[in-house]
Design an enzyme around this catalytic site. Structure first.
Site, PDB file in Angstrom:
ATOM      1  N   GLY A  47       0.876  -1.168   0.000  1.00  0.00           N
ATOM      2  CA  GLY A  47       0.000   0.000   0.000  1.00  0.00           C
ATOM      3  C   GLY A  47       0.906   1.208   0.000  1.00  0.00           C
ATOM      4  N   GLU A  48       0.732   2.073   0.954  1.00  0.00           N
ATOM      5  CA  GLU A  48       1.601   3.249   1.074  1.00  0.00           C
ATOM      6  C   GLU A  48       2.098   3.302   2.512  1.00  0.00           C
ATOM      7  OE1 GLU A  48       3.913   6.270   0.789  1.00  0.00           O
ATOM      8  OE2 GLU A  48       2.276   6.468   2.227  1.00  0.00           O
ATOM      9  N   CYS A  79       6.164  -5.406   0.327  1.00  0.00           N
ATOM     10  CA  CYS A  79       6.391  -4.063  -0.216  1.00  0.00           C
ATOM     11  C   CYS A  79       6.262  -2.986   0.880  1.00  0.00           C
ATOM     12  CB  CYS A  79       5.464  -3.834  -1.406  1.00  0.00           C
ATOM     13  SG  CYS A  79       6.086  -2.576  -2.513  1.00  0.00           S
ATOM     14  N   ILE A 134       5.913  -3.291  -7.601  1.00  0.00           N
ATOM     15  CA  ILE A 134       5.134  -2.070  -7.851  1.00  0.00           C
ATOM     16  C   ILE A 134       5.659  -0.943  -6.954  1.00  0.00           C
ATOM     17  CG2 ILE A 134       2.845  -1.021  -7.874  1.00  0.00           C
ATOM     18  CD1 ILE A 134       1.716  -3.853  -8.184  1.00  0.00           C
ATOM     19  N   ARG A 135       6.344  -0.032  -7.571  1.00  0.00           N
ATOM     20  CA  ARG A 135       6.966   1.090  -6.830  1.00  0.00           C
ATOM     21  C   ARG A 135       7.620   0.579  -5.536  1.00  0.00           C
ATOM     22  NH1 ARG A 135       5.008   6.950  -4.835  1.00  0.00           N
ATOM     23  NH2 ARG A 135       6.762   8.050  -5.708  1.00  0.00           N
ATOM     24  N   HIS A 170       5.162  -8.433  -4.748  1.00  0.00           N
ATOM     25  CA  HIS A 170       3.785  -8.747  -4.340  1.00  0.00           C
ATOM     26  C   HIS A 170       3.360 -10.149  -4.782  1.00  0.00           C
ATOM     27  CE1 HIS A 170       2.407  -4.647  -3.189  1.00  0.00           C
ATOM     28  NE2 HIS A 170       3.344  -4.271  -4.039  1.00  0.00           N
ATOM     29  N   GLU A 172       0.940 -11.806  -3.824  1.00  0.00           N
ATOM     30  CA  GLU A 172      -0.533 -11.859  -3.856  1.00  0.00           C
ATOM     31  C   GLU A 172      -1.096 -11.343  -5.183  1.00  0.00           C
ATOM     32  OE1 GLU A 172       1.303  -9.711  -2.382  1.00  0.00           O
ATOM     33  OE2 GLU A 172       0.401  -7.717  -2.445  1.00  0.00           O
TER      34      GLU A 172
END
Ligand code: GLN
Length: 215
Positions: A47-48, A79, A134-135, A170, A172
């Site tokens: 997430g963030e 992440c 992802i980032r 990730h 998932e």
């Protein structure tokens, strides 16, 4: 004690729950301190990380994770989750600090620099595992009590200590159940899917990780 929780404050929760379900592992959403009863493990999703760390404090969950970890709760951060678990965050502050790793946030660039690859990680599965970044952060150093699971092109992408697993990618968001199976075993649980089958999901749309056909 046979349940794995997925921290449900922000980030990709449902994808982790679906992977656990396909492994035959009971998964629950964890939103408040009472949800920690009977957990063998907790997944902190992507997430963030700044947002997640603020929410952990606002909802009083940070202290509960620290206490439950002392009681033997296993943790897996994917992440942003790995950033929250790290002992050191370059240019930022550590949130939970439960694994001796140093991470660099957004180390590959912007969202547009996200990518997928495939590697073999012998400690996790015999067959190649698809990876989705992802980032992502990079793990740039691990302490002596931390085992590197995947090192590539000058950075570490997955590592674990006896109580904590961290992946900067990730699992998932791929068809593979291999990492969820690895974490379930780390939690002392018995996934119902064997290693070979954990690599394949015939219902998955391999053209895009954003399409989710099973829900
Ligand atoms: N870049 C995000 C952060 O710093 C992590 C991205 C992710 O979890 N996919 O928190």
């Amino acid at each position: 004690m046979g349940t794995i929780g997925v921290l449900d404050l922000q980030g990709d929760v449902v994808e982790h729950l679906d992977h656990l379900d396909r492994l035959g592992i009971a998964g629950i959403r964890v939103k408040e301190p009472a949800d920690f009863t009977h957990l063998a493990g907790l997944i902190i999703p992507g997430g963030e990380s700044t947002c997640l760390s603020r929410l952990l404090n606002i909802f009083g969950i940070r202290e509960v994770i620290l206490q439950e970890f002392q009681r033997g709760l296993k943790l897996w951060g994917t992440c942003a989750g790995a950033i929250l678990l790290a002992g050191k965050v370059i240019g930022g502050s550590s949130c939970l600090g439960l694994i001796d790793i140093e991470v660099q946030k957004n180390a590959f660039g912007s969202q547009l620099d996200s990518f997928t690859s495939e590697v073999t990680i012998p400690r996790v599965a015999r067959q190649p595992i698809p990876l989705t970044f992802i980032r992502s952060p990079k793990i740039i150093r691990v302490g002596r009590d931390v085992d590197v699971l995947l090192r590539q092109r000058g950075y570490i992408a997955a590592a674990e200590s006896p109580g904590v697993l961290v992946t900067v990618f990730h699992p998932e968001l791929t068809p593979s159940l291999a990492f969820h199976r690895h974490f379930a075993l780390k939690c002392g649980l018995n996934p119902s899917v064997d290693e070979e089958l954990s690599m394949i999901d015939p219902t998955w749309d391999t053209r895009s990780w954003t399409r989710y056909t099973r829900l």
